[in-house]
Write a protein that holds these residues in place. Sequence first.
Motif, mmCIF file in Angstrom:
data_model
loop_
_atom_site.group_PDB
_atom_site.id
_atom_site.type_symbol
_atom_site.label_atom_id
_atom_site.label_comp_id
_atom_site.label_asym_id
_atom_site.label_seq_id
_atom_site.Cartn_x
_atom_site.Cartn_y
_atom_site.Cartn_z
ATOM 1 N N GLN A 218 0.805 -1.210 0.000
ATOM 2 C CA GLN A 218 0.000 0.000 0.000
ATOM 3 C C GLN A 218 0.843 1.267 0.000
ATOM 4 O O GLN A 218 0.433 2.295 -0.517
ATOM 5 N N THR A 219 2.070 1.199 0.559
ATOM 6 C CA THR A 219 2.901 2.397 0.636
ATOM 7 C C THR A 219 3.328 2.877 -0.747
ATOM 8 O O THR A 219 3.726 4.023 -0.903
ATOM 9 N N LEU A 220 3.277 2.011 -1.740
ATOM 10 C CA LEU A 220 3.681 2.422 -3.084
ATOM 11 C C LEU A 220 2.660 3.363 -3.709
ATOM 12 O O LEU A 220 2.939 3.999 -4.714
ATOM 13 N N GLU A 221 1.479 3.449 -3.117
ATOM 14 C CA GLU A 221 0.445 4.298 -3.672
ATOM 15 C C GLU A 221 0.515 5.727 -3.127
ATOM 16 O O GLU A 221 -0.178 6.608 -3.608
ATOM 17 N N ILE A 224 5.039 10.895 -1.445
ATOM 18 C CA ILE A 224 5.835 11.471 -0.364
ATOM 19 C C ILE A 224 6.970 12.323 -0.922
ATOM 20 O O ILE A 224 8.031 12.441 -0.304
ATOM 21 N N TYR A 225 6.763 12.886 -2.106
ATOM 22 C CA TYR A 225 7.799 13.700 -2.738
ATOM 23 C C TYR A 225 8.234 14.849 -1.814
ATOM 24 O O TYR A 225 7.427 15.674 -1.400
ATOM 25 N N ARG A 226 9.530 14.863 -1.485
ATOM 26 C CA ARG A 226 10.148 15.871 -0.616
ATOM 27 C C ARG A 226 9.493 15.951 0.768
ATOM 28 O O ARG A 226 9.617 16.944 1.463
ATOM 29 N N ASP A 227 8.788 14.909 1.147
ATOM 30 C CA ASP A 227 8.125 14.867 2.457
ATOM 31 C C ASP A 227 8.903 13.887 3.342
ATOM 32 O O ASP A 227 8.615 12.687 3.378
ATOM 33 N N LEU A 228 9.902 14.408 4.065
ATOM 34 C CA LEU A 228 10.750 13.554 4.887
ATOM 35 C C LEU A 228 9.938 12.872 5.986
ATOM 36 O O LEU A 228 10.152 11.694 6.288
ATOM 37 N N GLY A 229 9.004 13.605 6.572
ATOM 38 C CA GLY A 229 8.154 13.018 7.600
ATOM 39 C C GLY A 229 7.333 11.863 7.047
ATOM 40 O O GLY A 229 7.163 10.837 7.707
ATOM 41 N N GLY A 230 6.841 12.044 5.824
ATOM 42 C CA GLY A 230 6.057 10.992 5.180
ATOM 43 C C GLY A 230 6.900 9.759 4.904
ATOM 44 O O GLY A 230 6.447 8.626 5.096
ATOM 45 N N LEU A 231 8.149 9.976 4.448
ATOM 46 C CA LEU A 231 9.057 8.857 4.187
ATOM 47 C C LEU A 231 9.336 8.090 5.473
ATOM 48 O O LEU A 231 9.260 6.854 5.506
ATOM 49 N N ILE A 294 11.430 -0.543 -0.305
ATOM 50 C CA ILE A 294 12.145 0.608 0.261
ATOM 51 C C ILE A 294 12.802 1.469 -0.820
ATOM 52 O O ILE A 294 12.685 2.704 -0.772
ATOM 53 N N PRO A 295 13.495 0.890 -1.823
ATOM 54 C CA PRO A 295 14.062 1.742 -2.882
ATOM 55 C C PRO A 295 13.005 2.575 -3.616
ATOM 56 O O PRO A 295 13.258 3.719 -3.996
ATOM 57 N N LYS A 296 11.798 1.992 -3.783
ATOM 58 C CA LYS A 296 10.732 2.732 -4.455
ATOM 59 C C LYS A 296 10.233 3.887 -3.589
ATOM 60 O O LYS A 296 9.910 4.964 -4.103
ATOM 61 N N LEU A 297 10.167 3.673 -2.290
ATOM 62 C CA LEU A 297 9.764 4.749 -1.381
ATOM 63 C C LEU A 297 10.775 5.892 -1.404
ATOM 64 O O LEU A 297 10.405 7.068 -1.480
ATOM 65 N N ILE A 298 12.059 5.530 -1.362
ATOM 66 C CA ILE A 298 13.091 6.561 -1.414
ATOM 67 C C ILE A 298 13.061 7.289 -2.750
ATOM 68 O O ILE A 298 13.204 8.521 -2.807
ATOM 69 N N GLY A 299 12.861 6.530 -3.813
ATOM 70 C CA GLY A 299 12.757 7.151 -5.134
ATOM 71 C C GLY A 299 11.576 8.091 -5.230
ATOM 72 O O GLY A 299 11.658 9.174 -5.842
ATOM 73 N N ASN A 300 10.450 7.714 -4.608
ATOM 74 C CA ASN A 300 9.274 8.582 -4.558
ATOM 75 C C ASN A 300 9.604 9.884 -3.822
ATOM 76 O O ASN A 300 9.260 10.972 -4.278
ATOM 77 N N TYR A 301 10.280 9.748 -2.703
ATOM 78 C CA TYR A 301 10.664 10.930 -1.911
ATOM 79 C C TYR A 301 11.591 11.853 -2.714
ATOM 80 O O TYR A 301 11.469 13.081 -2.659
ATOM 81 N N LEU A 302 12.522 11.254 -3.458
ATOM 82 C CA LEU A 302 13.498 12.039 -4.224
ATOM 83 C C LEU A 302 12.940 12.542 -5.560
ATOM 84 O O LEU A 302 13.607 13.295 -6.268
ATOM 85 N N GLY A 303 11.720 12.105 -5.911
ATOM 86 C CA GLY A 303 11.119 12.562 -7.169
ATOM 87 C C GLY A 303 11.595 11.797 -8.373
ATOM 88 O O GLY A 303 11.541 12.282 -9.504
ATOM 89 N N MET A 304 12.039 10.550 -8.153
ATOM 90 C CA MET A 304 12.520 9.714 -9.255
ATOM 91 C C MET A 304 11.344 9.047 -9.967
ATOM 92 O O MET A 304 10.405 8.629 -9.319
#
Length: 304
Positions: A218-221, A224-231, A294-304
Motif C-alpha cells: 500500500q505504501t507504493l500508492e 511522499i515527494y520531498r516529504d521527509l516526515g512521510g518517508l 524501500i528503494p521505491k519509497l526513497i525514489g518517490n521521496y526524491l522525485g525519481m
Amino acid sequence: MSLLRDIQLQAVSSNNKITDLLRKCKILAARLGNKDFEEWIERELNGYKSKEQLPSYRLIRGVESKGHFSGYFGSGLRNASIPPSCIADKKVREHLTTGYFTQSISVYEELLTKDNEGSFRVPWPSDLVSILGQKIYEDMNCMQAWKVIPSGIIIKLIDSVRNRILSFVLEIEKVNPEAGEAAINSEPIPQKSVSQIFNTHIYGSIGSYASGNQNSHQTLEVNIYRDLGGLKSELKKLGIDEYDIKNLEKSMLEDKKKGEEGIGKKTATWLSKMIKKAANGTVKISVKTASQIIPKLIGNYLGM
C-alpha cells in the motif's frame, strides 16, 4: 467451416497450439493481402530481430533480478534479490529491469511444458556480472546473476497473442464474413480498413499485461515527494527502526551535499546494508521489502 470461424474456434481454446493458430492466420493474411498482418505473423512465428521491433505486449517492466554472492570467510548469499538502485547507469538499470521477449512464440509455449518452480531465469551477461559484481552488496562479490521471469508472464504473453488474433478476426468478419475464403490478391476488404483493424486490435492494448513484479504494498500508492516526515512514517510502517531511519536521513543529506542526483552512493550503501540485514534476519523485514519496496519509497521521496 470458413477460415475465419476456424481461427476463432482455435483462438478461444488454450488447448490448441499458438503456432498452429498463427499458421492459419498466415493463410488469412495472404487472402487479405495485408503486409502488416503478414509481417506480424512472421515475427511471432520466427522471432523479432531486435528489441526495437518488439510490440508493447512483449516488453515487461519491473523485472526482478537475483544472484549468488560470496563474501569473506566463507560467507555468502544465495538467491538474493538485487536492488535496481545499486545500478548507477540508467541504461543498464533499464535493461536489467525490463524483460525483452524477442524469441518465437513457440519457444515460450515450449517453456510452459517443462518443469519449473513458477519462474524462469534469464542469465545476466558474464561481463556485466564482472563489472557490477562488487557494487551490489557491501563486502560481497556477485558470482552469478539472472532476471526472474514468472511463468504467469509467459502465459499472459501467449494469451495476449490469442486475444489479439480473436479480436482482429471478429472485426474482419463483421466487415466481410467471406473474407477468409477470398482468392489471393482479390482484396475482399479495402487495405485501409484492414490496416485500421490491424493497428487497433493487434498493436492496440488488449487486457492487462502487468509488470513481472508481483509484489505490491500500500505504501507504493502514497505520494511522499520531498516529504521527509512521510518517508519516515512509511518506513516505520514497514518495520524499520529509528536508528536505521536516522542513518538513511544522514546518508541522503551527504549525497545531496555532494550534488548527487537520485539515489547517491551513501544512500545506495545504506540500502545494501539493509538488504544484507534482512537476509541475515537482523531486521524485521523481508529481503523483498528491503530490495524492492524501500528503494521505491526513497525514489518517490526524491522525485525519481
